[in-house]
Design a protein around this motif. Structure first.
Motif, short mmCIF file in Angstrom:
data_model
loop_
_atom_site.label_atom_id
_atom_site.label_comp_id
_atom_site.label_asym_id
_atom_site.label_seq_id
_atom_site.Cartn_x
_atom_site.Cartn_y
_atom_site.Cartn_z
N ASN A 29 0.86 -1.25 -0.02
CA ASN A 29 0.09 -0.03 -0.11
C ASN A 29 0.92 1.31 -0.03
OD1 ASN A 29 -2.57 1.68 0.19
ND2 ASN A 29 -1.98 1.76 2.35
N ASN A 33 0.78 4.08 -2.71
CA ASN A 33 0.86 5.50 -2.25
C ASN A 33 1.96 6.37 -3.08
OD1 ASN A 33 -1.78 5.43 -1.02
ND2 ASN A 33 -0.63 5.02 1.02
N TYR A 37 1.58 9.50 -5.31
CA TYR A 37 2.14 11.01 -4.98
C TYR A 37 3.08 11.50 -5.71
CZ TYR A 37 0.37 9.59 -0.22
OH TYR A 37 -0.51 9.32 0.75
N LYS A 47 -5.68 11.32 -9.79
CA LYS A 47 -6.72 12.36 -9.63
C LYS A 47 -6.92 13.24 -10.98
CE LYS A 47 -7.87 15.56 -5.96
NZ LYS A 47 -7.40 16.24 -4.49
N TYR A 165 -17.56 -6.31 1.55
CA TYR A 165 -17.53 -4.68 1.57
C TYR A 165 -16.11 -3.93 1.67
CZ TYR A 165 -18.05 0.01 3.48
OH TYR A 165 -17.96 1.58 3.81
N ASN A 166 -15.33 -4.42 2.58
CA ASN A 166 -13.96 -3.94 2.84
C ASN A 166 -13.01 -4.37 2.02
OD1 ASN A 166 -13.84 -2.11 5.58
ND2 ASN A 166 -15.10 -3.70 6.12
N ASP A 169 -12.21 -1.33 -3.61
CA ASP A 169 -11.81 0.03 -3.89
C ASP A 169 -12.52 1.09 -4.52
OD1 ASP A 169 -11.61 -0.47 -6.58
OD2 ASP A 169 -9.66 -0.92 -6.76
N ILE A 170 -12.06 2.30 -4.54
CA ILE A 170 -12.69 3.17 -5.10
C ILE A 170 -13.38 3.09 -6.35
CG2 ILE A 170 -11.51 4.73 -3.80
CD1 ILE A 170 -9.78 5.51 -6.06
N ASN A 175 -9.90 -4.83 -4.32
CA ASN A 175 -8.82 -3.83 -3.73
C ASN A 175 -7.31 -4.54 -3.94
OD1 ASN A 175 -6.39 -2.77 -2.13
ND2 ASN A 175 -8.14 -1.74 -0.80
N LEU B 10 -4.23 11.51 6.23
CA LEU B 10 -4.96 11.79 4.80
C LEU B 10 -5.69 10.71 4.46
CD1 LEU B 10 -4.41 12.99 2.02
CD2 LEU B 10 -2.70 11.34 1.69
N GLU B 12 -6.17 8.22 2.63
CA GLU B 12 -5.50 7.65 1.46
C GLU B 12 -6.53 6.78 0.33
OE1 GLU B 12 -2.53 4.85 2.54
OE2 GLU B 12 -1.76 6.20 4.27
N PRO B 13 -6.06 6.96 -0.85
CA PRO B 13 -7.22 6.12 -1.82
C PRO B 13 -7.33 4.67 -1.40
CG PRO B 13 -5.20 7.02 -2.80
CD PRO B 13 -5.18 7.50 -1.60
N PHE B 14 -6.49 3.90 -1.22
CA PHE B 14 -6.80 2.53 -0.76
C PHE B 14 -7.49 2.18 0.43
CE2 PHE B 14 -3.99 1.81 -4.35
CZ PHE B 14 -4.56 0.93 -5.27
N HIS B 15 -7.53 3.41 1.13
CA HIS B 15 -8.35 3.28 2.47
C HIS B 15 -9.80 3.87 2.42
CE1 HIS B 15 -4.37 3.15 4.99
NE2 HIS B 15 -4.43 2.06 4.22
N CYS B 16 -10.10 3.99 1.00
CA CYS B 16 -11.49 4.36 0.91
C CYS B 16 -12.21 3.53 0.06
CB CYS B 16 -11.39 5.77 0.14
SG CYS B 16 -10.78 7.36 0.76
N PHE B 23 -12.86 4.37 5.02
CA PHE B 23 -13.50 3.25 5.56
C PHE B 23 -13.47 3.50 7.13
CE2 PHE B 23 -12.43 0.61 1.98
CZ PHE B 23 -13.45 -0.38 1.72
N HIS B 26 -10.46 2.17 8.90
CA HIS B 26 -9.36 3.20 8.84
C HIS B 26 -9.41 4.29 9.85
CE1 HIS B 26 -6.94 0.69 6.04
NE2 HIS B 26 -8.11 0.50 5.28
N HIS B 30 -6.91 5.40 12.66
CA HIS B 30 -6.50 6.82 12.98
C HIS B 30 -6.60 7.24 14.43
CE1 HIS B 30 -5.07 6.81 8.86
NE2 HIS B 30 -6.24 7.18 8.18
N MET B 71 -11.49 10.92 -0.12
CA MET B 71 -10.36 10.42 -0.83
C MET B 71 -9.26 11.98 -0.89
SD MET B 71 -9.70 8.35 -4.42
CE MET B 71 -10.67 9.57 -5.42
N TYR B 72 -8.09 11.77 -0.54
CA TYR B 72 -7.26 12.63 -0.58
C TYR B 72 -7.34 13.88 0.34
CZ TYR B 72 -5.44 10.45 -4.90
OH TYR B 72 -4.83 9.66 -5.77
#
Lengths: 246, 246
Positions: A29, A33, A37, A47, A165-166, A169-170, A175, B10, B12-16, B23, B26, B30, B71-72
Motif C-alpha cells: 500500500n 501511495n 504521490y 486524480k 464490502y471492505n 476499492d474506489i 482492492n 490523509l 489515502e485512496p486504498f483506504h477509501c 472506511f 481506517h 487513525h 479521498m485525498y
C-alpha cells in the motif's frame, strides 16, 4: 523537481504483525501511495487522469525485502519511472531507513486504461508524452524483474474467500492490496514464526467484484517457493502470485 | 505541552470505499494511532509501558460521523483524556478538517493491564498518577457515551469468519480494527449504496487468537439500528457491537 520521489511513512503499530514488523500488504500500500504521490506531483496522477476518463491500472507488483521495518520505524519509499512504452510503464521502488539502511526494493508494471471502454490507452498521449521527461534509467533496482508465474494442473485448491464490502476499492473492484493479504493468509501464524517473506510477486489478470468467491490454488515450485492462482467463479483467473520465503 | 493532541492524517485512496470516502475501520485505526501518539508524547504510551510490562487495552470505542473524509482529504484527529479512574480512563476524539469543518467524534474507554498476569493494574501507579495532569473536562464531545449493548436470544447467526495471519496484532491477538471490518462486512455493497454509517460502537470482551472461528450474531433493535455479538469457539463472547445507519 527531482525525477525520483521520496515519501516518508511510519510502521504504524496496527499495521505490524505479531513479530512487530510491517505487514507485506501495508508495504504494498505504501508503494502504491508513493507511486500516486510521485505521478500526481508530475502531472500524470490518478486524480488528474480521472478528469479525462483515464486511469492507471496496476498490472504487476514484486517486492523483495531483506528486512521489514519494525514497529514505529520511520522509513522512506523512493520511486521512479524506469521505462515507458505506449501501453505499459515500469516503476521501481526502494525502501530506505532514515539512517540510509536499505530494507528492500519493489518493481511494478502499470497500464493506462480508458475508464469508459476499459481498454488500454496510449500513455504517451498524456501531455505530449510528458512521462518521457521523468525516466530514470541509471538508478539501481537489483531485484529480479519476474515474469509469467508458471503453473500447471497440479496446483491444489487450498482456500476460498468470499469478497465483502471492505475488499472493494474506489473503482468498485477488489482492492489490489487485499489480494496480497488473502494470498499471505494461506499460511498460518505458526508458519510465519519460522519463515519470513523474502519476495512477493503478483500479476493482476482480471478484475473481481464484491460477492465473487475467490478460489486459491497453490503449488510448491521450489524450496520455500510457492505459486498461487486466484480464480473467481470457479475458473476465471484473476491473479497469479509467487511467494518466496526465507 | 497542550493537553489536547492534534494529528494530521490523509484519506489515502486504498483506504477509501467505493464511495471514495474513508472506511470506518481506517478511521478507527487513525483514532487509535492518535491515542498512541498523544499518550507517548506525555509519558504514558505503549512503547514505554512495554518496558515496565504494562499495556493499554482498548475496552470500548464509539465513533459517530456526520460525514467521512473524502479521498485525498487531509484531516486532523484531536484527542484528549476526559477522565481517569484507577482501572479505566476515557479518551475522546474529534475529527476536524483543515478548514475547521467537524466530521465527527469518538469516545473510547481503556484499561491498563499487567502483560504477564493479564490482570488490570492501577493506572495511577504510572509516574505518581501523572495522567491526572492531562485531564480535559471542558472540551465538548457531543455524542452518546453508549452503554452495554443489550441483546437477547433472538439474535441470528449471520456469518462466520476464520481468523488468519493478517488478523493478528503485535500482541498476538485479533486486531481491534479487524473486528470493526468484520462487523461492517455483514452488510454488502448494495446496502452501503443506500446507507451510510452514522454510529459504530464496539465493546471488547475477550481476546481471540489466530485460528479461532468467529461467529457473528445479529439482531435489529430499531430502524436502521443493529446489535451484533461476536463469539469464538461457538459461544464465548469476544465483542459486542452496535451499528446505526442513516
Amino acid at each position: 523537481m527531482d525525477k525520483v520521489g521520496k515519501y516518508e511513512f511510519l510502521a504504524e503499530p496496527f499495521h505490524c504483525d505479531f513479530s512487530q514488523r510491517l505487514f507485506m500488504g501495508h508495504m504494498g500500500n505504501h508503494m502504491l501511495n508513493a507511486a500516486d504521490y510521485h505521478s500526481s506531483a508530475r502531472g500524470f496522477g490518478m486524480k488528474y487522469l480521472m478528469t479525462i476518463k483515464r486511469s492507471w491500472v496496476l498490472s504487476r507488483l514484486a517486492i523483495e525485502m531483506d528486512e521489514m521495518p519494525q514497529m514505529y520505524t520511520k522509513f522512506n519509499v523512493e520511486t521512479w519511472v524506469e521505462s515507458a512504452m505506449r501501453f505499459f510503464t515500469s516503476r521501481n521502488f526502494r525502501v530506505v531507513g532514515e539512517d540510509g539502511k536499505v530494507y528492500g526494493y519493489g518493481r511494478s508494471i502499470w497500464a493506462m486504461i480508458d475508464t469508459e471502454t476499459r481498454q488500454p490507452t496510449d500513455i504517451f498521449a498524456i501531455d505530449n508524452g510528458a512521462i518521457n521527461n521523468w525516466i530514470v534509467d541509471d538508478k539501481e533496482c537489483p531485484i529480479d524483474k519476474g515474469g509469467r508465474v508458471k503453473m500447471d494442473d497440479s496446483a491444489q485448491l487450498v482456500g476460498t474467500v468470499e469478497t465483502k464490502y471492505n475488499d472493494v476499492d474506489i473503482n468498485g473492484h477488489i482492492n489490489s492490496v487485499k489480494y496480497i493479504e488473502h494470498v499471505l493468509d494461506l499460511w498460518d501464524l505458526d508458519w510465519y514464526r519460522e519463515h519470513q517473506i523474502k519476495r512477493f510477486e503478483i500479476a493482476y489478470v482480471a478484475e473481481a467484484h464484491q460477492g465473487d468467491t475467490l478460489s486459491f490454488y497453490r503449488m510448491q515450485t521450489g524450496e520455500n517457493e510457492y505459486c498461487i492462482r486466484i480464480c473467481k467463479d470457479g475458473d476465471t483467473e484473476c491473479c497469479r502470485s509467487k511467494v518466496i520465503f526465507k
